[in-house]
Design a protein around this motif. Structure first.
Motif, mmCIF file in Angstrom:
data_model
loop_
_atom_site.group_PDB
_atom_site.id
_atom_site.type_symbol
_atom_site.label_atom_id
_atom_site.label_comp_id
_atom_site.label_asym_id
_atom_site.label_seq_id
_atom_site.Cartn_x
_atom_site.Cartn_y
_atom_site.Cartn_z
ATOM 1 N N ASN A 1 0.832 -1.197 0.000
ATOM 2 C CA ASN A 1 0.000 0.000 0.000
ATOM 3 C C ASN A 1 0.869 1.250 0.000
ATOM 4 O OD1 ASN A 1 -2.921 -1.052 0.626
ATOM 5 N ND2 ASN A 1 -1.598 -2.102 2.084
ATOM 6 N N ILE A 2 0.375 2.316 -0.607
ATOM 7 C CA ILE A 2 0.995 3.626 -0.428
ATOM 8 C C ILE A 2 0.345 4.253 0.795
ATOM 9 C CG2 ILE A 2 1.269 5.944 -1.380
ATOM 10 C CD1 ILE A 2 1.485 4.677 -4.136
ATOM 11 N N VAL A 3 1.129 4.394 1.869
ATOM 12 C CA VAL A 3 0.575 4.851 3.149
ATOM 13 C C VAL A 3 0.831 6.325 3.407
ATOM 14 C CG1 VAL A 3 0.712 2.557 4.186
ATOM 15 C CG2 VAL A 3 2.663 4.110 4.398
ATOM 16 N N ASP A 4 1.728 6.939 2.633
ATOM 17 C CA ASP A 4 2.046 8.346 2.875
ATOM 18 C C ASP A 4 2.563 8.964 1.585
ATOM 19 O OD1 ASP A 4 2.299 10.687 4.302
ATOM 20 O OD2 ASP A 4 4.126 10.105 5.378
ATOM 21 N N THR A 5 2.185 10.204 1.333
ATOM 22 C CA THR A 5 2.701 10.986 0.209
ATOM 23 C C THR A 5 2.986 12.386 0.726
ATOM 24 O OG1 THR A 5 1.354 9.728 -1.369
ATOM 25 C CG2 THR A 5 2.263 11.808 -2.129
ATOM 26 N N LEU A 6 4.178 12.873 0.462
ATOM 27 C CA LEU A 6 4.560 14.181 0.987
ATOM 28 C C LEU A 6 5.679 14.778 0.153
ATOM 29 C CD1 LEU A 6 6.721 13.687 4.219
ATOM 30 C CD2 LEU A 6 6.164 11.834 2.661
ATOM 31 N N ALA A 7 5.921 16.081 0.359
ATOM 32 C CA ALA A 7 7.054 16.724 -0.295
ATOM 33 C C ALA A 7 8.346 16.168 0.284
ATOM 34 C CB ALA A 7 6.981 18.232 -0.086
ATOM 35 N N LYS B 1 9.947 16.167 9.054
ATOM 36 C CA LYS B 1 8.816 16.453 9.936
ATOM 37 C C LYS B 1 7.580 15.622 9.571
ATOM 38 C CE LYS B 1 8.009 20.632 7.149
ATOM 39 N NZ LYS B 1 7.879 22.093 7.172
ATOM 40 N N ALA B 2 7.798 14.431 8.990
ATOM 41 C CA ALA B 2 6.686 13.545 8.637
ATOM 42 C C ALA B 2 5.893 13.166 9.886
ATOM 43 C CB ALA B 2 7.217 12.298 7.951
ATOM 44 N N THR B 3 4.584 13.012 9.730
ATOM 45 C CA THR B 3 3.720 12.657 10.858
ATOM 46 C C THR B 3 3.319 11.187 10.846
ATOM 47 O OG1 THR B 3 1.770 13.363 9.588
ATOM 48 C CG2 THR B 3 2.806 14.998 11.044
ATOM 49 N N HIS B 4 3.416 10.529 9.673
ATOM 50 C CA HIS B 4 3.034 9.119 9.623
ATOM 51 C C HIS B 4 4.073 8.284 10.378
ATOM 52 C CE1 HIS B 4 2.078 5.132 8.090
ATOM 53 N NE2 HIS B 4 0.916 5.631 7.651
ATOM 54 N N PRO B 5 3.650 7.348 11.250
ATOM 55 C CA PRO B 5 4.616 6.588 12.062
ATOM 56 C C PRO B 5 5.599 5.762 11.244
ATOM 57 C CG PRO B 5 2.395 5.687 12.274
ATOM 58 C CD PRO B 5 2.258 7.005 11.592
ATOM 59 N N TYR B 6 5.189 5.244 10.098
ATOM 60 C CA TYR B 6 6.100 4.454 9.270
ATOM 61 C C TYR B 6 7.165 5.349 8.631
ATOM 62 C CZ TYR B 6 7.689 1.039 5.808
ATOM 63 O OH TYR B 6 8.448 0.184 5.051
ATOM 64 N N THR B 7 6.734 6.488 8.077
ATOM 65 C CA THR B 7 7.681 7.427 7.486
ATOM 66 C C THR B 7 8.637 7.964 8.540
ATOM 67 O OG1 THR B 7 5.886 8.083 5.979
ATOM 68 C CG2 THR B 7 7.863 9.452 5.980
ATOM 69 N N ALA C 1 1.947 -2.063 15.039
ATOM 70 C CA ALA C 1 0.574 -1.874 15.520
ATOM 71 C C ALA C 1 0.121 -0.433 15.310
ATOM 72 C CB ALA C 1 0.483 -2.259 16.999
ATOM 73 N N ALA C 2 1.051 0.511 15.535
ATOM 74 C CA ALA C 2 0.712 1.918 15.316
ATOM 75 C C ALA C 2 0.470 2.210 13.839
ATOM 76 C CB ALA C 2 1.831 2.811 15.853
ATOM 77 N N VAL C 3 1.285 1.566 12.975
ATOM 78 C CA VAL C 3 1.099 1.754 11.533
ATOM 79 C C VAL C 3 -0.261 1.204 11.099
ATOM 80 C CG1 VAL C 3 1.967 1.169 9.246
ATOM 81 C CG2 VAL C 3 3.575 1.706 11.085
ATOM 82 N N GLU C 4 -0.610 0.004 11.557
ATOM 83 C CA GLU C 4 -1.890 -0.578 11.193
ATOM 84 C C GLU C 4 -3.047 0.260 11.725
ATOM 85 O OE1 GLU C 4 -2.326 -2.944 9.119
ATOM 86 O OE2 GLU C 4 -0.194 -3.446 8.913
ATOM 87 N N ALA C 5 -2.911 0.797 12.956
ATOM 88 C CA ALA C 5 -3.950 1.647 13.516
ATOM 89 C C ALA C 5 -4.134 2.917 12.690
ATOM 90 C CB ALA C 5 -3.605 1.987 14.973
ATOM 91 N N TRP C 6 -3.018 3.477 12.199
ATOM 92 C CA TRP C 6 -3.075 4.665 11.356
ATOM 93 C C TRP C 6 -3.821 4.359 10.058
ATOM 94 C CZ3 TRP C 6 -0.295 9.472 12.173
ATOM 95 C CH2 TRP C 6 -0.379 10.368 11.102
ATOM 96 N N ARG C 7 -3.542 3.198 9.489
ATOM 97 C CA ARG C 7 -4.218 2.798 8.239
ATOM 98 C C ARG C 7 -5.703 2.635 8.455
ATOM 99 N NH1 ARG C 7 -1.380 -2.434 6.138
ATOM 100 N NH2 ARG C 7 -3.098 -2.274 4.635
ATOM 101 N N GLU C 8 -6.089 2.063 9.585
ATOM 102 C CA GLU C 8 -7.516 1.878 9.865
ATOM 103 C C GLU C 8 -8.212 3.218 10.048
ATOM 104 O OE1 GLU C 8 -7.698 -0.634 13.243
ATOM 105 O OE2 GLU C 8 -6.914 -2.405 12.186
ATOM 106 N N ASP C 9 -7.512 4.204 10.647
ATOM 107 C CA ASP C 9 -8.088 5.527 10.818
ATOM 108 C C ASP C 9 -8.303 6.211 9.484
ATOM 109 O OD1 ASP C 9 -8.109 5.189 13.529
ATOM 110 O OD2 ASP C 9 -6.247 6.291 13.887
ATOM 111 N N ASP C 10 -7.368 5.950 8.520
ATOM 112 C CA ASP C 10 -7.510 6.531 7.175
ATOM 113 C C ASP C 10 -8.692 5.937 6.438
ATOM 114 O OD1 ASP C 10 -5.361 8.121 7.612
ATOM 115 O OD2 ASP C 10 -3.944 6.921 6.469
#
Length: 282
Positions: A232-238, A244-250, A273-282
């Protein structure tokens, strides 16, 4: 220089499925224009599979699905192999990881750099020879005329990588896909090759998709970043925003960069677990 805003690649809900029905790349969507875009993530996340799907190079036991997949103005879902062969080299090109395996040990450097021209452009032998010399010079290789007569085993790793770049760019494609192009090089040579790729892409007004594990180099040489995790693509940013990324995986990927300050210290451990929780929130 005038720029064309038409996307070079448009992928909507792209999926790659194994012969057993397991999704390896899962409904990813993105566009690539005339820009420098990085695709990062740990090994096995699906980066190289995604790149190969954009080149029509998936193995026969994998199935490609998508709502939309346009490559260089063509519907890639309906392209014949003959049409793919015309696109590869002329409209989009790919640089592989290691010249030891990507270059043909039985052919001279000149023959291999000239091959895309013979396939895609009508030129005389003298014109092809001239363009090969110009391209070898453009990628920073000395004495092109002599180099054309040499074989891959006679080159260093850095020279081999530059030859691969010359092969990819000689037919003036619109888009370059670079799959870990510096993984076989030492750190100093990596910076040189990436700076060269960036310069040539900018000069030629091309699009670049750079696949890499090195987020520090990505932040320096790319404009945008897509972060891939388990297909999956979980984050896209400059790229400039990586620190200063906010996604836990990045965040974890960025924190794992080697440096003098962290020498001898344990690397951060990814909280999956935090990454999976972030994905579920998205």
């Amino acid at each position: 220089m005038a720029t064309d805003s038409t996307p070079l690649i448009v992928a909507d809900r792209l999926k790659i499925v194994s012969a057993e029905g397991t999704p390896l790349v899962k409904d990813i969507s993105f566009t690539l224009g005339r820009e420098r875009l990085a695709l990062v993530g740990e090994s096995g996340s699906g980066k190289s599979l995604t790149a190969r799907s954009l080149m029509g190079l998936l193995s026969s036991d994998l199935r490609l699905e998508a709502t939309t997949l346009n490559v260089a103005g063509e519907n890639a879902l309906t392209l014949s192999e003959r049409r793919w062969n015309r696109l590869r080299g002329s409209q989009l090109a790919m640089v592989m990881q290691d010249p030891k395996y990507a270059l043909n040990p039985l052919r001279t450097i000149g023959w291999q750099v000239a091959e895309p021209l013979k396939l895609h452009v009508r030129l005389s032998r003298a014109e092809i020879n001239e363009k090969v010399c110009e391209m070898l010079d453009a990628v920073g290789l000395p004495h092109p005329q002599q180099l054309m007569k040499r074989y891959p085993h006679q080159l260093s790793g850095g020279m081999g990588q530059r030859v691969m770049l010359a092969i990819a760019l000689i037919a003036d494609p619109k888009c370059l896909i670079a799959d870990e192009p510096t993984s076989a090089l030492d750190h100093a040579m990596r910076d040189q090759v990436l700076a060269l790729i960036r310069r040539l892409v900018e000069q030629r007004n091309m699009g670049l998709l750079l696949i890499s594990h090195d987020l520090q180099q990505v932040s320096e040489h790319c404009e945008r970043v897509m972060v891939m995790y388990r297909g999956n693509i979980v984050d896209t940013l400059a790229a400039a925003d990586l620190p200063k990324a906010t996604h836990p995986y990045t965040q974890t990927l960025w924190s794992c960069r080697p440096s003098k300050a962290t020498k001898g210290q344990p690397l951060p451990v990814l909280d999956r677990a935090a990454v999976e929780a972030w994905r579920e929130d998205d």
